[in-house]
Design a protein around this motif. Structure first.
Motif, mmCIF file in Angstrom:
data_model
loop_
_atom_site.group_PDB
_atom_site.id
_atom_site.type_symbol
_atom_site.label_atom_id
_atom_site.label_comp_id
_atom_site.label_asym_id
_atom_site.label_seq_id
_atom_site.Cartn_x
_atom_site.Cartn_y
_atom_site.Cartn_z
ATOM 1 N N HIS A 132 30.965 8.648 15.662
ATOM 2 C CA HIS A 132 32.090 7.774 15.996
ATOM 3 C C HIS A 132 33.402 8.515 15.829
ATOM 4 O O HIS A 132 33.459 9.607 15.262
ATOM 5 C CB HIS A 132 32.092 6.506 15.107
ATOM 6 N N GLN A 133 34.456 7.901 16.388
ATOM 7 C CA GLN A 133 35.833 8.246 16.055
ATOM 8 C C GLN A 133 36.386 7.038 15.294
ATOM 9 O O GLN A 133 36.019 5.897 15.607
ATOM 10 C CB GLN A 133 36.655 8.460 17.329
ATOM 11 N N ASP A 134 37.269 7.267 14.352
ATOM 12 C CA ASP A 134 37.878 6.124 13.659
ATOM 13 C C ASP A 134 38.828 5.377 14.599
ATOM 14 O O ASP A 134 39.108 4.186 14.422
ATOM 15 C CB ASP A 134 38.645 6.616 12.420
ATOM 16 N N TYR A 135 39.294 6.089 15.612
ATOM 17 C CA TYR A 135 40.358 5.583 16.486
ATOM 18 C C TYR A 135 40.074 4.225 17.143
ATOM 19 O O TYR A 135 40.955 3.346 17.111
ATOM 20 C CB TYR A 135 40.664 6.645 17.553
ATOM 21 N N ALA A 142 45.926 -1.746 15.687
ATOM 22 C CA ALA A 142 47.292 -1.205 15.727
ATOM 23 C C ALA A 142 47.729 -0.801 17.117
ATOM 24 O O ALA A 142 48.881 -0.377 17.302
ATOM 25 C CB ALA A 142 47.388 0.001 14.789
ATOM 26 N N GLY A 143 46.833 -0.879 18.111
ATOM 27 C CA GLY A 143 47.202 -0.421 19.453
ATOM 28 C C GLY A 143 47.471 1.087 19.444
ATOM 29 O O GLY A 143 46.906 1.820 18.633
ATOM 30 N N TYR A 250 42.326 -7.780 14.094
ATOM 31 C CA TYR A 250 41.369 -7.044 14.924
ATOM 32 C C TYR A 250 41.216 -7.785 16.246
ATOM 33 O O TYR A 250 40.836 -8.952 16.263
ATOM 34 C CB TYR A 250 40.018 -6.948 14.199
ATOM 35 N N ARG A 251 41.535 -7.090 17.362
ATOM 36 C CA ARG A 251 41.382 -7.710 18.693
ATOM 37 C C ARG A 251 40.402 -6.883 19.498
ATOM 38 O O ARG A 251 40.766 -5.843 20.065
ATOM 39 C CB ARG A 251 42.741 -7.782 19.391
ATOM 40 N N ALA A 252 39.149 -7.347 19.535
ATOM 41 C CA ALA A 252 38.091 -6.595 20.223
ATOM 42 C C ALA A 252 38.420 -6.405 21.702
ATOM 43 O O ALA A 252 37.978 -5.433 22.324
ATOM 44 C CB ALA A 252 36.754 -7.306 20.054
ATOM 45 N N SER A 253 39.239 -7.311 22.264
ATOM 46 C CA SER A 253 39.555 -7.221 23.701
ATOM 47 C C SER A 253 40.271 -5.908 24.033
ATOM 48 O O SER A 253 40.242 -5.439 25.166
ATOM 49 C CB SER A 253 40.411 -8.417 24.123
#
Ligand SMILES: O=C(O)CCC(=O)C(=O)O
Length: 259
Positions: A132-135, A142-143, A250-253
């Motif tokens: 994974h990446q943490d990004y 945080a966008g 947290y916005r999964a969209s």
């Protein structure tokens, strides 16, 4: 963040940044926080969330307890955020030995906290963290500011390939967000079939060392099948003045913006 200022491999290992007594004291702080928080969680005092991958998360004392999915009896995989729960953990936010090298990694003279985490990777039960990446996770909160977050991972125990050392793909941060595994329920993990991870290196280090890396570096760690814990404290820094992860939703969209 200026990628030019980051090391081209995307990570830096600072061996034995903390001496053995300091490292042992941090380990004790981690254990006392864990004992306090898990006692409350096991009493049923926490709010429970089950993630799409089936992992159980419980919120108590301003931290999220992430349980090892398959450990019997229950074992904790991580606590996040965590530095507010013990002064010895909190003190690292202003420790120049950590903050100095992190200024270069983040590319900002003035740094602030983004979030913190204790990963326990316990002897015999610590499970795999897939590629994974943490990004992507941070981007959902945080966008685009997530690009400016980087981690200092401080090892509280010796780290070896067989107790779950981090494997890192050098230079992978330069390619930006990696393709994600669309078949995986959280949508946050890297699709290793569509990402070149063949050059990955395993980072072994003595306790007290710090591994610094930005959120776009592709990494994983295997399970800990040894009789030795592999605990670590992660401090995620960002330019000063921005809200921390706990103040964001947290916005999964937002994942739709990423490959
Ligand atoms: O502790 C590990 O093995 C993985 C750390 C990591 O990648 C994370 O916590 O996001």
């Amino acid at each position: 963040m200026s990628l030019d200022e980051q090391p081209p491999r995307g990570f830096v290992l600072l061996p034995r940044l903390l001496d053995p007594a300091e490292t042992a004291a941090l380990g004790q702080a981690a254990e006392s926080v864990l004992a306090r928080v898990t006692e409350k969680a096991l009493e049923g005092a926490a709010d429970v969330t089950v993630w799409p991958d089936g992992h159980r998360l419980e919120q108590v004392d301003g931290t999220t307890v992430h349980w090892e999915p398959d450990a019997r009896p229950p074992a904790v995989r991580s606590l996040a955020p965590v530095t507010h729960l013990h002064p010895a953990l909190h003190a690292l936010w202003t420790d120049e030995r950590v903050v100095g090298p992190m200024r270069r990694m983040v590319g900002s003279e003035r740094l602030g906290p983004f979030t913190s985490k204790l990963n326990f990777k316990r002897a015999g039960v610590g499970s795999e963290f897939r590629w994974h990446q943490d990004y992507p996770y941070w981007y959902c909160c945080a966008g685009p500011d997530a690009r400016d977050v980087a981690t200092a991972m401080i090892f509280l125990d010796d780290v070896t390939a067989d107790n779950g050392a981090l494997e890192i793909v050098p230079g992978s941060h330069l390619a930006g967000p990696a393709p994600r595994d669309r078949a995986e329920p959280t949508g946050l993990l890297v699709d290793a079939a569509r990402t070149d991870v063949s050059g990955a290196v395993t980072v072994e280090a003595p306790a007290g060392s710090a591994l610094l890396f930005p959120g776009l570096v592709v990494h994983r760690s295997g399970p800990n099948r040894t009789p030795r814990d592999r605990r670590s404290l992660l401090l995620c820094f960002q330019p000063a003045g921005r809200p921390g992860l706990a103040a964001l939703s947290y916005r999964a969209s937002r994942l739709a913006d990423l490959p």
